[in-house]
Design a protein around this motif. Structure first.
Motif, PDB file in Angstrom:
ATOM      1  N   LEU A 152       0.793  -1.194   0.091  1.00  0.00           N
ATOM      2  CA  LEU A 152       0.155  -0.066  -0.022  1.00  0.00           C
ATOM      3  C   LEU A 152       0.911   1.366  -0.131  1.00  0.00           C
ATOM      4  O   LEU A 152       0.851   2.265  -0.850  1.00  0.00           O
ATOM      5  CB  LEU A 152      -0.895  -0.027   1.151  1.00  0.00           C
ATOM      6  N   PHE A 153       1.717   1.416   0.971  1.00  0.00           N
ATOM      7  CA  PHE A 153       2.612   2.637   1.049  1.00  0.00           C
ATOM      8  C   PHE A 153       3.653   2.589  -0.182  1.00  0.00           C
ATOM      9  O   PHE A 153       4.097   3.702  -0.222  1.00  0.00           O
ATOM     10  CB  PHE A 153       3.297   2.581   2.364  1.00  0.00           C
ATOM     11  N   ALA A 154       4.030   1.449  -0.918  1.00  0.00           N
ATOM     12  CA  ALA A 154       4.791   1.226  -1.777  1.00  0.00           C
ATOM     13  C   ALA A 154       4.332   1.804  -3.038  1.00  0.00           C
ATOM     14  O   ALA A 154       4.993   2.070  -4.061  1.00  0.00           O
ATOM     15  CB  ALA A 154       5.414  -0.038  -2.081  1.00  0.00           C
ATOM     16  N   GLY A 155       2.914   1.957  -3.164  1.00  0.00           N
ATOM     17  CA  GLY A 155       2.155   2.314  -4.330  1.00  0.00           C
ATOM     18  C   GLY A 155       2.012   1.151  -5.409  1.00  0.00           C
ATOM     19  O   GLY A 155       2.070   1.375  -6.486  1.00  0.00           O
ATOM     20  N   ASP A 156       1.901  -0.074  -4.948  1.00  0.00           N
ATOM     21  CA  ASP A 156       2.014  -1.212  -5.600  1.00  0.00           C
ATOM     22  C   ASP A 156       0.661  -1.964  -5.465  1.00  0.00           C
ATOM     23  O   ASP A 156       0.394  -2.997  -4.675  1.00  0.00           O
ATOM     24  CB  ASP A 156       3.045  -2.357  -5.250  1.00  0.00           C
ATOM     25  N   PRO A 157      -0.180  -1.551  -6.734  1.00  0.00           N
ATOM     26  CA  PRO A 157      -1.626  -2.033  -6.384  1.00  0.00           C
ATOM     27  C   PRO A 157      -1.805  -3.642  -6.609  1.00  0.00           C
ATOM     28  O   PRO A 157      -2.496  -4.511  -6.166  1.00  0.00           O
ATOM     29  CB  PRO A 157      -2.447  -1.393  -7.365  1.00  0.00           C
ATOM     30  N   GLU A 158      -1.012  -4.184  -7.436  1.00  0.00           N
ATOM     31  CA  GLU A 158      -1.014  -5.568  -7.901  1.00  0.00           C
ATOM     32  C   GLU A 158      -0.578  -6.419  -6.827  1.00  0.00           C
ATOM     33  O   GLU A 158      -1.265  -7.439  -6.028  1.00  0.00           O
ATOM     34  CB  GLU A 158      -0.004  -6.009  -8.975  1.00  0.00           C
TER      35      GLU A 158
END
Length: 191
Positions: A152-158
């Protein structure tokens, strides 16, 4: 004017099951009918924050601003201008004093410019915080919580979706709902 579209929604969970969702009054009515013990956890659909509801009071809900009125004093209260303290370095005050209209006008202009320029980043951060707040309250004991939080905080939706795949459907759906705006901007870089 408050109607169903402008009234913030709430969602109630009992354990990992969504038991009520909708405008505040509908959720209150649903929870009063159920009378669960332990009580449900209720979340604001916009912020992901926990909301404490008094199930037995018949008094109207408090205003969104807590009903607090700013004390009259310095500023221009009729225009909504409220004086507060700002701490700056001397070079900042020097620059502000040279600006047309003075320090207050320059600060308001800077804030409005920053709000416009960073609107997407701020919305993404708010969505991440909303999703994380909910997940911490309801899903912290679920498998993959730490990894989902990192994604979530890394911006990785997959990766985020992959770690939610084994969660109860109601929890995963609501976490995805709250996080939907988190993917709009690149995560902030550490400074």
């Amino acid at each position: 004017m408050t109607d169903a579209t402008s009234t913030p929604g709430l969602t109630a969970f009992l354990g990992c099951t969504r038991i009520a969702q909708g405008p505040r009054e509908r959720v209150l009515a649903d929870l009063r009918r159920r009378n669960d013990n332990p009580p449900a956890l209720v979340f604001d659909d916009a912020s992901g924050e926990r909301v404490e509801l008094d199930l037995w009071s018949t008094a109207p809900a408090p205003a969104a601003d807590g009903g607090a009125r700013p004390a009259r004093g310095v500023g221009r209260p009729r225009l909504g201008v409220v004086a507060r303290e700002v701490t700056l370095l001397p070079r900042h005050w020097d620059w502000l004093s040279r600006q047309p209209g003075g320090a207050s006008v320059a600060l308001r202009r800077l804030v409005e410019d920053a709000r416009r320029v960073y609107a997407d980043r701020d919305a993404a951060r708010a969505a991440r915080e909303a999703a994380y707040g909910f997940m911490s309250s309801v899903a912290s004991a679920l498998p993959g919580f730490e990894e989902a939080s990192r994604a979530l905080f890394a911006g990785d939706p997959e990766r985020f979706a992959a770690h939610l795949s084994g969660w109860p459907a109601d929890v995963a759906d609501y976490a995805r709902h709250l996080a939907r705006g988190a993917w709009a901007a690149v995560p902030e870089q550490a400074s």
